[in-house]
Motif scaffolding. Structure first.
Motif, short mmCIF file in Angstrom:
data_model
loop_
_atom_site.label_atom_id
_atom_site.label_comp_id
_atom_site.label_asym_id
_atom_site.label_seq_id
_atom_site.Cartn_x
_atom_site.Cartn_y
_atom_site.Cartn_z
N ALA A 222 0.86 -1.18 0.00
CA ALA A 222 0.00 0.00 0.00
C ALA A 222 0.90 1.23 0.00
O ALA A 222 1.86 1.30 0.76
CB ALA A 222 -0.90 0.00 1.22
N ALA A 223 0.61 2.18 -0.86
CA ALA A 223 1.49 3.33 -1.02
C ALA A 223 0.71 4.62 -0.95
O ALA A 223 0.75 5.45 -1.84
CB ALA A 223 2.26 3.21 -2.34
N GLY A 224 -0.06 4.78 0.11
CA GLY A 224 -0.74 6.04 0.33
C GLY A 224 -2.01 6.19 -0.48
O GLY A 224 -2.68 5.22 -0.82
N THR A 225 -2.31 7.43 -0.79
CA THR A 225 -3.60 7.74 -1.40
C THR A 225 -3.40 8.66 -2.59
O THR A 225 -2.69 9.65 -2.51
CB THR A 225 -4.50 8.47 -0.37
N ALA A 226 -4.03 8.30 -3.72
CA ALA A 226 -4.00 9.15 -4.90
C ALA A 226 -5.12 10.17 -4.79
O ALA A 226 -6.23 9.84 -4.36
CB ALA A 226 -4.16 8.31 -6.15
N VAL A 227 -4.83 11.41 -5.16
CA VAL A 227 -5.82 12.48 -5.07
C VAL A 227 -6.15 12.96 -6.48
O VAL A 227 -5.26 13.27 -7.26
CB VAL A 227 -5.30 13.65 -4.22
N PHE A 228 -7.43 13.00 -6.79
CA PHE A 228 -7.88 13.44 -8.10
C PHE A 228 -8.65 14.73 -7.97
O PHE A 228 -9.50 14.88 -7.09
CB PHE A 228 -8.83 12.39 -8.72
N ARG A 229 -8.33 15.67 -8.84
CA ARG A 229 -9.15 16.87 -8.91
C ARG A 229 -9.69 16.99 -10.32
O ARG A 229 -8.93 16.97 -11.28
CB ARG A 229 -8.33 18.10 -8.54
N GLU A 230 -10.97 17.09 -10.44
CA GLU A 230 -11.64 17.15 -11.74
C GLU A 230 -11.15 16.04 -12.65
O GLU A 230 -10.81 16.27 -13.81
CB GLU A 230 -11.45 18.52 -12.36
N GLY A 231 -11.08 14.84 -12.07
CA GLY A 231 -10.75 13.69 -12.89
C GLY A 231 -9.27 13.50 -13.15
O GLY A 231 -8.87 12.52 -13.78
N ARG A 232 -8.43 14.43 -12.69
CA ARG A 232 -7.01 14.28 -12.95
C ARG A 232 -6.23 14.00 -11.67
O ARG A 232 -6.52 14.59 -10.63
CB ARG A 232 -6.46 15.56 -13.60
N LEU A 233 -5.25 13.15 -11.80
CA LEU A 233 -4.41 12.82 -10.65
C LEU A 233 -3.52 14.02 -10.35
O LEU A 233 -2.74 14.44 -11.19
CB LEU A 233 -3.54 11.59 -10.97
N VAL A 234 -3.66 14.60 -9.15
CA VAL A 234 -2.85 15.78 -8.84
C VAL A 234 -1.74 15.45 -7.85
O VAL A 234 -0.84 16.26 -7.65
CB VAL A 234 -3.71 16.93 -8.29
N GLY A 235 -1.78 14.30 -7.22
CA GLY A 235 -0.69 13.98 -6.31
C GLY A 235 -1.07 12.84 -5.38
O GLY A 235 -2.15 12.26 -5.49
N TYR A 236 -0.13 12.55 -4.49
CA TYR A 236 -0.36 11.46 -3.55
C TYR A 236 -0.22 11.96 -2.12
O TYR A 236 0.55 12.88 -1.85
CB TYR A 236 0.67 10.35 -3.77
N LEU A 237 -0.95 11.31 -1.23
CA LEU A 237 -0.69 11.46 0.21
C LEU A 237 0.13 10.25 0.64
O LEU A 237 -0.15 9.14 0.20
CB LEU A 237 -1.99 11.47 1.01
N SER A 238 1.10 10.46 1.51
CA SER A 238 1.85 9.32 2.04
C SER A 238 0.92 8.57 3.00
O SER A 238 -0.11 9.10 3.40
CB SER A 238 3.09 9.81 2.78
N PRO A 239 1.30 7.34 3.38
CA PRO A 239 0.44 6.61 4.33
C PRO A 239 0.17 7.42 5.60
O PRO A 239 -0.95 7.46 6.10
CB PRO A 239 1.25 5.35 4.62
#
Lengths: 400, 364
Positions: A222-239
């Motif tokens: 498991a490698a954290g959380t992907a964050v999408f804004r308006e359908g686009r991947l904008v970054g990750y949160l660490s665990p």
């Protein structure tokens, strides 16, 4: 009377003859347990590559231990390309002796490369098709393709997709991975204000063996959380940052938080086992100023005394309560800061809370939420309740 | 009041209203003070408990149809007597709330760690309301049914763990210069055993031919014997220094049962005994609290008070104790003296002395 009996005689067979005229027998179906979507390989004229992981029925007692991607395991991976996922799904059928059936699909994987496009295009088909259920889980393959994830063995699991699901289920409790189903993802994609979050999984190398036969194997993590804004991947949160988010969502259970004890060496820590966390959010809007008050209650107990001193008295419990509250507060505030400054994405779904609590303000602010969110004043208060310390009172050799 | 409790039932009642919570935590508390001599502490506390019991019986002889709450105003006069009654109502509720939270903390710390504490005190309180709604006799009969099994299981556990005992851990009988600490520990034990003062709420239900004095004495001796045996067993298995560290010594003791490869993991048995025992103990104290409240306020029947009282006890238990450290510290450092000085010895002695001088009531 005679006519009645006659009509009954005509109706009776109807009951017996009800069946699906286009039915497919179970042994003609291929159960698709997981689907991964990646961009099509270079040079292909298609747009996407869909990998279906299909269960391979085996006579009992013949399950081969650990198959390698369509090899000896009780599954096969069928990778096909197509312009859209519907077309690709069709092509899976062309390559398989059994009709692919998506009614039991439990895992939906978005490859990272795909996620950098607008994923809403690809989330169209899964919602429309009648077979796929919205309770299916969704993850993002971080830094790898979804196909690679589905080809990697998970320890002690026969089928990679099931292994990933098991890891997910265990992880929901720890707070390092959010519990996101297709339904949740769709809801966030629809939201005017909220950003979508999806658990991310990656492949990491780990050394195996010792001495002469050293090697590395790739394991799924498991490698954290992907964050999408308006359908686009904008970054990750660490665990760790994910846990900051999930405290607020009240999703954390059974995680261990390390707490230093004041006056003890910093490397000696106390492990507090979290049992539950609850939260409530109050939103207030005044003009363009929005305030969010997040109250979190954490219930915990002592899992491990890392320091050799008597902390059996009530005073130590209140100190530990303070420490735990502070740490949880720091984690939540850290994630809030990242979401406001770096991601500028409303992962906490504060917009939705405002919609529910102050609809008038929300209607006014929703169109400009992108500018509002980074400036929201967020106040976090944490109350921690430590209840017990298991079956011993003090560490060995320490008298109380 | 229907006088239905027989001598045998009274013995079981006396055991049940003391033993369970006393066996849960107390061995480690007394071992903290008296080390390997802790098993002597219950025996040294016994005379105090017996004196308290005899005082209760003596007062009962003078006011045979009345409970402590009812005869206190007749001895001390109305305002003072009602005040004493009110204090007792508080103390009964205090102990009842403590029992609830002990149950909840024990279950949470040992076998059902992920279950919210409210499940335990909630279910026990509900059960108490139901049981007592049926009448005191149900609780008394239930106790007679279960207590022999509970004691038998406890003894079986002790016998099974006995191969792991080292009697050397109990030597010397009293450490050099350790007598003062043993006396302090005995005071702690006495605080628990003198909970027998609660019988003054039940004596009006006891049949005149039951032989109350003998029954109570027998009950106390069995209780002391069991407590002492359990404490000695724990110390013999773990040594006093480790017993001190144990939050729930008897539970840890049953976890140490292993006979050859296959006969082990009896902790579930300990929990069965605990749940059965704490149900009765909670029921008895809860009943006393509600009955006392009803009599203090002049209600004819306490049954209507049960639901509200249960709610109050649950709320009180969560207000009183946030965590196990508060509870253990309170039980070790405050409870014995607070209970012993005021409610178990002080007030009964006062009542008895004044009653003796007044020569009121029925002569015995």
């Amino acid at each position: 009377m005679k006519r009645r009996w006659l009509s009954l005689l005509v109706l009776l067979p109807l009951i017996l003859l009800t069946s699906c005229w286009d039915r497919i027998e179970l042994n003609r179906l291929g159960m698709v347990i997981a689907v991964a979507i990646d961009p099509a390989p270079q040079g292909s004229e298609d747009r996407v590559e869909v990998t279906a992981q299909v269960l391979k029925p085996q006579p009992p007692g013949q399950t081969a231990p650990g198959g390698q991607g369509g090899g000896a395991g009780p599954f096969v991976n069928i990778p096909v390309t197509g312009h859209g996922s519907a077309e690709a799904a069709q092509r899976v059928a062309l390559e398989s002796a059994r009709t692919p059936f998506y009614g039991h699909t439990q895992l939906f994987i978005l490859g990272e490369d795909l996620a950098e496009w607008d994923v809403r295009v690809f989330m169209e088909r899964p919602g429309r098709g009648f077979e796929l259920r919205r309770a299916a889980r969704i993850i993002v393959a971080r830094a790898v393709s979804g196909k690679e994830l589905l080809s990697t063995n998970v320890k002690l699991a026969d089928i990679p997709a099931e292994g990933i699901i098991d890891i997910l289920e265990t992880h929901y409790q720890t707070g390092f991975v959010p519990d996101i189903r297709l339904r949740d993802f769709m809801a966030r994609l629809n939201s005017k204000t909220g950003a979508a979050i999806v658990p991310a999984f990656a492949l990491v190398p780990r050394n195996t063996g010792s001495g002469g036969n050293q090697g590395t194997e790739m394991i799924i993590q498991a490698a954290g959380t992907a964050v999408f804004r308006e359908g686009r991947l904008v970054g990750y949160l660490s665990p760790r940052e994910t846990r900051g988010l999930l405290w607020e969502q009240g999703q954390v259970r059974q995680t261990v938080v390390n707490v230093p004890f004041p006056g003890s060496p910093p490397d000696l820590i106390i492990g507090l086992g979290i049992r539950r966390a609850f939260s409530s959010i109050r939103m207030e809007a005044d003009g363009y100023r929005v305030r969010a008050d997040i109250d979190i209650e954490v219930r915990a107990d002592i899992s491990e005394y890392g320091i050799l001193r008597d902390i059996s008295k009530p005073r130590s419990f209140s100190i530990l309560n303070q420490q735990l509250s502070r740490i949880v507060k720091d984690e939540v505030e850290g994630t809030v800061r990242i979401s406001q400054d770096e991601l500028q994405a409303d992962i906490f779904n504060l917009g939705e809370q405002l919609r529910r609590q102050d609809n008038q303000s929300w209607q006014r602010l929703a169109p400009i939420w992108d500018e509002i969110y980074p400036n929201i004043e967020v106040n976090v208060t944490v109350r921690s309740i430590l209840r017990h310390r298991g079956t011993i009172i003090v560490p060995p050799g320490v008298m109380n | 009041m229907p006088r239905f409790v027989t001598g045998g039932q009274l013995i079981a009642l006396v055991i049940a209203l003391i033993l369970s919570t006393a066996a849960l935590i107390v061995p480690s508390i007394t071992a903290t003070m008296a080390e390997q001599s802790a098993w002597l502490a219950p025996w040294m506390g016994l005379p105090v408990a017996l004196a308290v019991a005899y005082a209760a019986v003596e007062l009962h002889r003078r006011y045979p149809d009345q409970t402590l709450i009812e005869y206190a105003p007749r001895i001390l006069g109305k305002p003072l007597g009602k005040m004493v009654g009110f204090l007792y109502v508080w103390w009964f509720f205090h102990v009842t709330a403590t029992i609830l939270q002990e149950h909840s903390l024990f279950m949470d710390s040992t076998i059902l760690i992920a279950t919210p504490g409210s499940v335990f005190y909630g279910s026990l309180a509900l059960l108490g309301v139901y049981l007592l709604g049926q009448g005191l006799h149900v609780l008394v009969y239930l106790n007679v049914l279960m207590l022999p099994f509970m004691l038998a299981l406890l003894m079986t556990g002790l016998i099974l763990v006995s191969p792991n005992m080292d009697p050397g851990n109990l030597v010397p009988l009293i450490s050099h210069g350790g007598l003062p600490q043993l006396l302090v520990a005995s005071l702690g034990s006495a605080g628990w055993l003198a909970q027998v003062v609660l019988v003054s709420m039940f004596l009006p239900y006891v049949r005149p031919d039951a032989g109350a004095t003998r029954a109570i004495t027998a009950g106390l001796v069995i209780t002391v014997f069991t407590l002492s045996l359990v404490t000695a067993g724990t110390i013999a298995v773990f040594n006093a220094s480790e017993t001190v560290r144990l939050q729930f010594p008897v539970y840890s003791l049953t976890r140490f049962v292993f006979i050859s490869e296959f006969f082990n993991r009896l902790d579930a048995l300990a929990v069965v005994v605990w749940v059965a025992a704490v149900t009765v103990k909670f029921g008895l104290w809860f009943f006393a609290a509600v009955l006392a409240l009803a009599q203090l306020t002049g209600l004819r029947s306490p049954v209507g008070l049960l639901p509200a009282a249960a709610l109050f006890v649950v709320a009180l238990s969560t207000v009183l104790y946030d965590n196990v450290a508060q509870m253990t510290t309170f039980l070790a450092e405050v409870m014995p003296l607070y209970s012993l000085v005021v409610f178990e010895v002080g007030l009964p002695a006062l009542l008895l002395v004044i009653a003796l001088f007044q020569k009121k009531g029925v002569k015995g």
